[in-house]
Structure formats: structure tokens, C-alpha cells
Design a protein around this motif. Sequence first.
Motif, short mmCIF file in Angstrom:
data_model
loop_
_atom_site.label_atom_id
_atom_site.label_comp_id
_atom_site.label_asym_id
_atom_site.label_seq_id
_atom_site.Cartn_x
_atom_site.Cartn_y
_atom_site.Cartn_z
N ASP A 1 0.84 -1.20 0.00
CA ASP A 1 0.00 0.00 0.00
C ASP A 1 0.87 1.25 0.00
N THR A 2 1.80 1.33 0.96
CA THR A 2 2.65 2.49 1.10
C THR A 2 4.11 2.06 1.13
N LEU A 3 4.87 2.51 0.14
CA LEU A 3 6.32 2.26 0.10
C LEU A 3 7.01 3.51 0.61
N LEU A 4 7.71 3.39 1.74
CA LEU A 4 8.34 4.54 2.37
C LEU A 4 9.85 4.30 2.45
N VAL A 5 10.63 5.23 1.92
CA VAL A 5 12.08 5.10 1.87
C VAL A 5 12.71 6.04 2.89
N ALA A 6 13.52 5.47 3.78
CA ALA A 6 14.19 6.26 4.81
C ALA A 6 15.38 7.01 4.22
N GLY A 7 15.89 7.96 4.99
CA GLY A 7 17.09 8.67 4.60
C GLY A 7 18.21 8.38 5.58
N GLY A 8 19.26 9.18 5.52
CA GLY A 8 20.40 8.99 6.41
C GLY A 8 21.66 9.55 5.81
N LEU A 9 22.69 9.71 6.64
CA LEU A 9 23.96 10.26 6.15
C LEU A 9 24.62 9.36 5.10
N SER A 10 24.24 8.09 5.07
CA SER A 10 24.86 7.16 4.12
C SER A 10 24.18 7.14 2.75
N VAL A 11 23.12 7.93 2.58
CA VAL A 11 22.39 7.92 1.30
C VAL A 11 23.29 8.14 0.09
N PRO A 12 24.23 9.11 0.14
CA PRO A 12 25.08 9.31 -1.05
C PRO A 12 25.80 8.05 -1.50
N GLY A 13 26.10 7.16 -0.58
CA GLY A 13 26.77 5.92 -0.94
C GLY A 13 25.84 4.86 -1.49
N HIS A 14 24.52 5.11 -1.46
CA HIS A 14 23.55 4.11 -1.92
C HIS A 14 22.84 4.49 -3.21
N VAL A 15 22.98 5.75 -3.66
CA VAL A 15 22.26 6.16 -4.87
C VAL A 15 22.76 5.41 -6.10
N GLU A 16 23.97 4.87 -6.02
CA GLU A 16 24.51 4.11 -7.15
C GLU A 16 24.27 2.61 -7.00
N ASP A 17 23.58 2.20 -5.96
CA ASP A 17 23.27 0.77 -5.75
C ASP A 17 22.13 0.39 -6.68
N ARG A 18 22.45 -0.19 -7.81
CA ARG A 18 21.44 -0.48 -8.82
C ARG A 18 20.43 -1.51 -8.33
N GLU A 19 20.85 -2.44 -7.47
CA GLU A 19 19.90 -3.43 -6.96
C GLU A 19 18.86 -2.75 -6.07
N LEU A 20 19.32 -1.85 -5.18
CA LEU A 20 18.41 -1.12 -4.30
C LEU A 20 17.46 -0.26 -5.12
N ILE A 21 17.99 0.49 -6.08
CA ILE A 21 17.15 1.36 -6.90
C ILE A 21 16.17 0.54 -7.72
N GLY A 22 16.64 -0.58 -8.24
CA GLY A 22 15.75 -1.45 -9.03
C GLY A 22 14.60 -2.00 -8.21
N ASP A 23 14.89 -2.36 -6.96
CA ASP A 23 13.81 -2.87 -6.10
C ASP A 23 12.81 -1.77 -5.75
#
Length: 323
Positions: A70-92
Motif C-alpha cells: 500500500d505504502t512504500l516509504l524510503v528512509a534517509g540517512g547520512l549514508s544515502v550518497p553511498g547508496h544512490v549508485e546501488d542499482r539493486e536497491l534502486i531497481g527494487d
Amino acid sequence: MQRRVLIVVFPGFQLLDMAGPADVFGTASLFAPGGGYVVEVAAPGGGAVPAGNGVTVMAGALGDVAGPVDTLLVAGGLSVPGHVEDRELIGDIVRLAAGARRVASVCNGAFLLAEAGLLDHRRVTTHWLSASELGSRYAAVEVDPDPLYIEDGDVWTSAGVLSGVDLALALVARDHGHALAGDVARGLVVYLHRPGGQSQFSTPMRAMTPRSEPLRELQAYIDANPGADLSVPALAARAGMSERHFSRVFTEQTGLSPGRYVERSRADIARRLLEVTGLPLAAVARQAGLGTQETLYRVFRRHWRISPGDHRRRFHAQERPGP
């Protein structure tokens, strides 16, 4: 029918970005038995996921999540810059968003939604510290740095950290009405609607530093002399320029017109006086160069959407009693 909420986390996420909304949805379920929420937490690979503060959270494997959300909610954090290039995470995120009724982010989790292409041509917000970067990195995204949260169609974004609670309360109000959301807010001892935007929590305004030494000196003069004549004619004369040339060069090198810079400088001085002194509002207005209490009020409402009195009540540095 219970609504399924999936909160996406990753190593180094901001714990409050997950815990705040989770407690809002969990408390709402107490007031709406049978019609509340089921909250799940998932991360790439699943298992024990360390938050940025060192607390470890057990999460399901994001890649294994199936069925409608129903609701997909994505958290943030200081480590976000290191995850924007994670294609598996972005794909999911892309995969799950396609089947979700709505998608949301807390704080700079908006970068992950933007990387997934979910914020294109939408008005969004994020933490005030990250707003400029979000807008420059993703040109198709319209970033408004002030609201605590923004709804644009089926996409919701919130400002920094605890604004995730404001966002979650707004989602509960949309699902179950303001009366139930009010019960949740009272149960958690928080505002249902916090007045003002996140700019009231930001550091003082800073314009770009001019390349020209005379303009840098003039900028310092403005900040140090709020009660002086800071009109364009007076400033142009001090800079040794014609008014027209001065206005053009100042705006080009600072990103703000002279009048806009002067007002923001005076407003920041007034804000500081409210925080560290007990001066009456009329005296604050005079010392900050704003003239009258009425002008002080209008400037605060324009820049921070809150009254000077409310700002003082929230941010005044009370003296601590001695030992």
C-alpha cells in the motif's frame, strides 16, 4: 482491511526516519482495529542492518518482497550518497513502487526516489541541508525546501528526520480522517499540524560570497549595521557604483537582489535576538533594522511562516540555574 506499509532501510540509515513513521502507523492501528496498518522493514540482503547511530535493526530481504504494497516509504540517512549508485536497491524501489498505492520518502531518502525516476516533474521536499543538491542533481525535480512534507499525486516527500512523523500523521489522516490522526498525535504527544516550515530550524541565510572585494566588504557592512541606511542608493554610493550597475553586479555575484539580501540579513539578526535575549518584540525590530513590530511580524511570516513570538517560545535559549 489492514494496509501494508513497507519501510526501506540500508546500512547507515537514520533510525528516526524508520521508527517515527512506524510508531505513527502502529499507534493508528490501536485506534482502528482491523483497519490499521501492517508495518514491515526491508533492506538489500536483509538481516541485521546498522542504523547511523549504531543501533541494529532486523530487516527482511528487499529483493524477496512480493505482493502489493500500500505504502512504500524510503528512509534517509547520512549514508544515502553511498547508496544512490546501488542499482539493486534502486531497481527494487522501482519494482515495488510500480505496484504501490503511494510512495513516500523521509529526509534525504528523496534522493533514492529521484534516482529511481519517481520524482520527475513533481514538487518535492527534503532536508533543508540537502535541498539545493537535490535540485541541482535532478533537474526534472522541483524542490521546495521549506514545507515539512509535500503531497504530489501519489508521491509524498518529507523534510528532515522528525518530519517523517508529520508525514505519517498526514497519511493516517488521509486514510482514516483527522479525528483518528488527532488521537494518534495526542497519544504520541506531538502536534498534528506543526506550524511553520523547516526553514525555521535552518541555519541563518547565507548568500554566495561575492568575487569582488568591495562587495564582500559591503556584505559584511550590511550584516554588521542593520540599523543603517541600507537602501540601494546608499549602498551603491558606498560601493562607488551607479545604482543600476550596483544592483546588477550585486545580484549576479550573491544570487540575491540588494533589497532581498538586506531583508534576509535583518531577519536573521532578529531571529538571533529572539533566541538569545529577552528584548520586547518592538526592541528586537528596532535593533534588527526592521523598524516596527508589525514589519518584524510580516518578515517572519514571509520567510519562516511563523510569528516572532512562536519562534521565541520554541527556540529561546533559557538560562540554566547555577549549581
